[in-house]
Design an enzyme around this catalytic site. Structure first.
Site, PDB file in Angstrom:
ATOM      1  N   VAL A   2      63.534  20.218  72.295  1.00 41.49           N
ATOM      2  CA  VAL A   2      64.957  19.855  72.469  1.00 41.49           C
ATOM      3  C   VAL A   2      65.235  18.597  71.652  1.00 41.49           C
ATOM      4  O   VAL A   2      64.598  17.565  71.859  1.00 41.49           O
ATOM      5  CB  VAL A   2      65.290  19.566  73.958  1.00 41.49           C
ATOM      6  N   GLY A  37      64.642  17.773  68.563  1.00 37.42           N
ATOM      7  CA  GLY A  37      63.745  17.376  67.467  1.00 37.42           C
ATOM      8  C   GLY A  37      63.188  15.977  67.682  1.00 37.42           C
ATOM      9  O   GLY A  37      62.472  15.719  68.657  1.00 37.42           O
ATOM     10  N   LYS A  69      67.914  25.201  74.874  1.00 44.34           N
ATOM     11  CA  LYS A  69      67.579  23.785  75.074  1.00 44.34           C
ATOM     12  C   LYS A  69      68.098  23.307  76.432  1.00 44.34           C
ATOM     13  O   LYS A  69      67.438  22.516  77.117  1.00 44.34           O
ATOM     14  CB  LYS A  69      68.145  22.961  73.919  1.00 44.34           C
ATOM     15  N   GLU A  90      58.155  18.026  73.994  1.00 44.76           N
ATOM     16  CA  GLU A  90      59.253  17.116  73.643  1.00 44.76           C
ATOM     17  C   GLU A  90      60.102  17.637  72.476  1.00 44.76           C
ATOM     18  O   GLU A  90      61.318  17.580  72.497  1.00 44.76           O
ATOM     19  CB  GLU A  90      58.683  15.726  73.300  1.00 44.76           C
TER      20      GLU A  90
HETATM   21  N1  HSE Z   1      68.968  25.479  64.353  1.00 44.44           N
HETATM   22  C1  HSE Z   1      68.700  24.294  65.115  1.00 44.44           C
HETATM   23  C2  HSE Z   1      69.827  23.323  64.923  1.00 44.44           C
HETATM   24  C3  HSE Z   1      67.368  23.722  64.690  1.00 44.44           C
HETATM   25  O1  HSE Z   1      70.718  23.572  64.091  1.00 44.44           O
HETATM   26  O2  HSE Z   1      69.869  22.305  65.602  1.00 44.44           O
HETATM   27  C4  HSE Z   1      66.680  22.901  65.723  1.00 44.44           C
HETATM   28  O3  HSE Z   1      66.368  23.604  66.902  1.00 44.44           O
END
Ligand code: HSE
Length: 333
Positions: free
Chosen positions: A147, A149, A219, A144
């Site tokens: 993608v 967070g 993602k 989960e």
């Molecule tokens: N570098 C990513 C972002 C972190 O800025 O969303 C999370 O995958």
């Protein structure tokens, strides 16, 4: 339940803290503890079959830069020598080869261990292989947090919207790009906004992955495979990043009451990441580091979710939800 953590950076440490904070929850729900039997960083590992103190691991890492006292060269050899039930794989993402994360996940599944990961590289490159490996070995494999967070999306589509036909997903899946574009809306130059995003710890180790759209593309691949049942990899995504967006283009959009946002679009036939014009006030026109996604399904219609797309505790919250799902299934049988 014995957990071993591969990768003890921001997310690994956040997860250890979350496990420490949820001790009563596990006791009450399952009458057993979720024990962290060990953790591994890029050079060392700690292992105690009786369980390590999660906060002690975090303290040692902060104080010495190492999670354990034992050095290693081959992470799979370490996994071969320990007893655990669930591997939490949160080592750094490598979108070219899958990195050690791919080797660790493969080995755990082959050894009939359940796996939870937020590591995008293995999922964006070898999704089908890993799903089949999990199935062949009757293991649970959940991801989960890979993608969005803390933003629920994979489990939302696969579990809460189960039975529905998901037609499309459009979303902002990279907080760094959204932060930069939001700052550019206010007249801040690209480079300065990127620097700020890096200072906030949001950007990938190599921010090219953010601004060229590669992180969003990984993602998108994970969503295409896990929700639409496709069999695609990173190279199948049509990608345009945000590096060529000029201050003039942003100003021009503003005169039409629009903003420019980096949007990932996924459906049975579409797999694309590109800057799009979004009307101001539209759910996909959000500002700052938040992630958001609009899911369209045949019965529910449009469902929009948003949440923090990265962060120590936020990403750990997604891992916790996968852990609880696995433990619930084990109880039910
Ligand atoms: N570098 C990513 C972002 C972190 O800025 O969303 C999370 O995958």
């Amino acid at each position: 339940m014995r957990i071993f953590i591969c990768g003890f950076g921001t997310v690994g440490q956040g997860f250890a803290e979350v496990i420490a904070s949820r001790r009563d929850f596990f006791d009450k729900r399952y009458g057993e503890r979720a024990i962290i039997v060990g953790a591994m960083d890029s050079r060392t590992y700690a292992y105690d079959p009786e369980g390590c103190d999660p906060l002690g691991l975090v303290e040692r890492k902060k104080a010495t830069g190492r999670v354990g006292e034992t050095e290693y060269t081959d992470s799979v050899e370490v996994l071969k020598g320990i007893e655990y039930d669930i591997l939490v794989e949160v080592s750094p993402t490598n979108v070219e080869t899958g990195g050690v994360g791919l080797l660790n996940i493969r080995h755990a599944l082959e050894s009939e261990k359940d796996v939870i990961t937020v590591n995008k590289g293995p999922l964006a490159l070898k999704f089908r292989e890993l799903i089949e490996l999990a199935k062949a070995n009757s293991c649970k494999f959940r991801f989960e947090g890979s993608v969005g967070g803390a933003m629920p999306i994979i489990n939302l589509c696969r579990e809460n919207l189960r039975g529905e036909s998901i037609m499309s997903i459009r979303g902002i899946l990279n907080g760094t790009c959204n932060f930069i574009l939001s700052k550019m809306d206010k007249g801040q130059p690209f480079e300065q906004a990127l620097k700020e995003a890096q200072q906030m710890g949001y950007a990938e180790t190599d921010p090219t992955n953010d601004i060229e759209g590669y992180d969003s593309a990984c993602k998108a691949v994970i969503l295409a495979n896990s929700i639409f049942g496709r069999d695609v990899t990173f190279k199948d995504v049509k990608i345009t990043g945000i590096t060529s967006i000029t201050e003039e283009a942003i100003a021009m959009a503003a005169t039409r009451n629009m903003v420019i946002r980096l949007i990932a679009e996924i459906s049975d036939t579409k797999l694309e990441v590109a800057p799009r014009l979004i009307p101001k006030g539209h759910p996909l026109g959000i500002t700052g580091t938040m992630n958001t996604a609009q899911i369209v399904s045949d019965l529910a219609g449009p469902v929009t979710v948003s949440g923090r797309g990265a962060g120590r505790i936020e990403t750990a919250s997604a891992i916790l939800s996968d852990l609880v799902a696995i433990m619930d299934e084990r109880v039910v049988g």
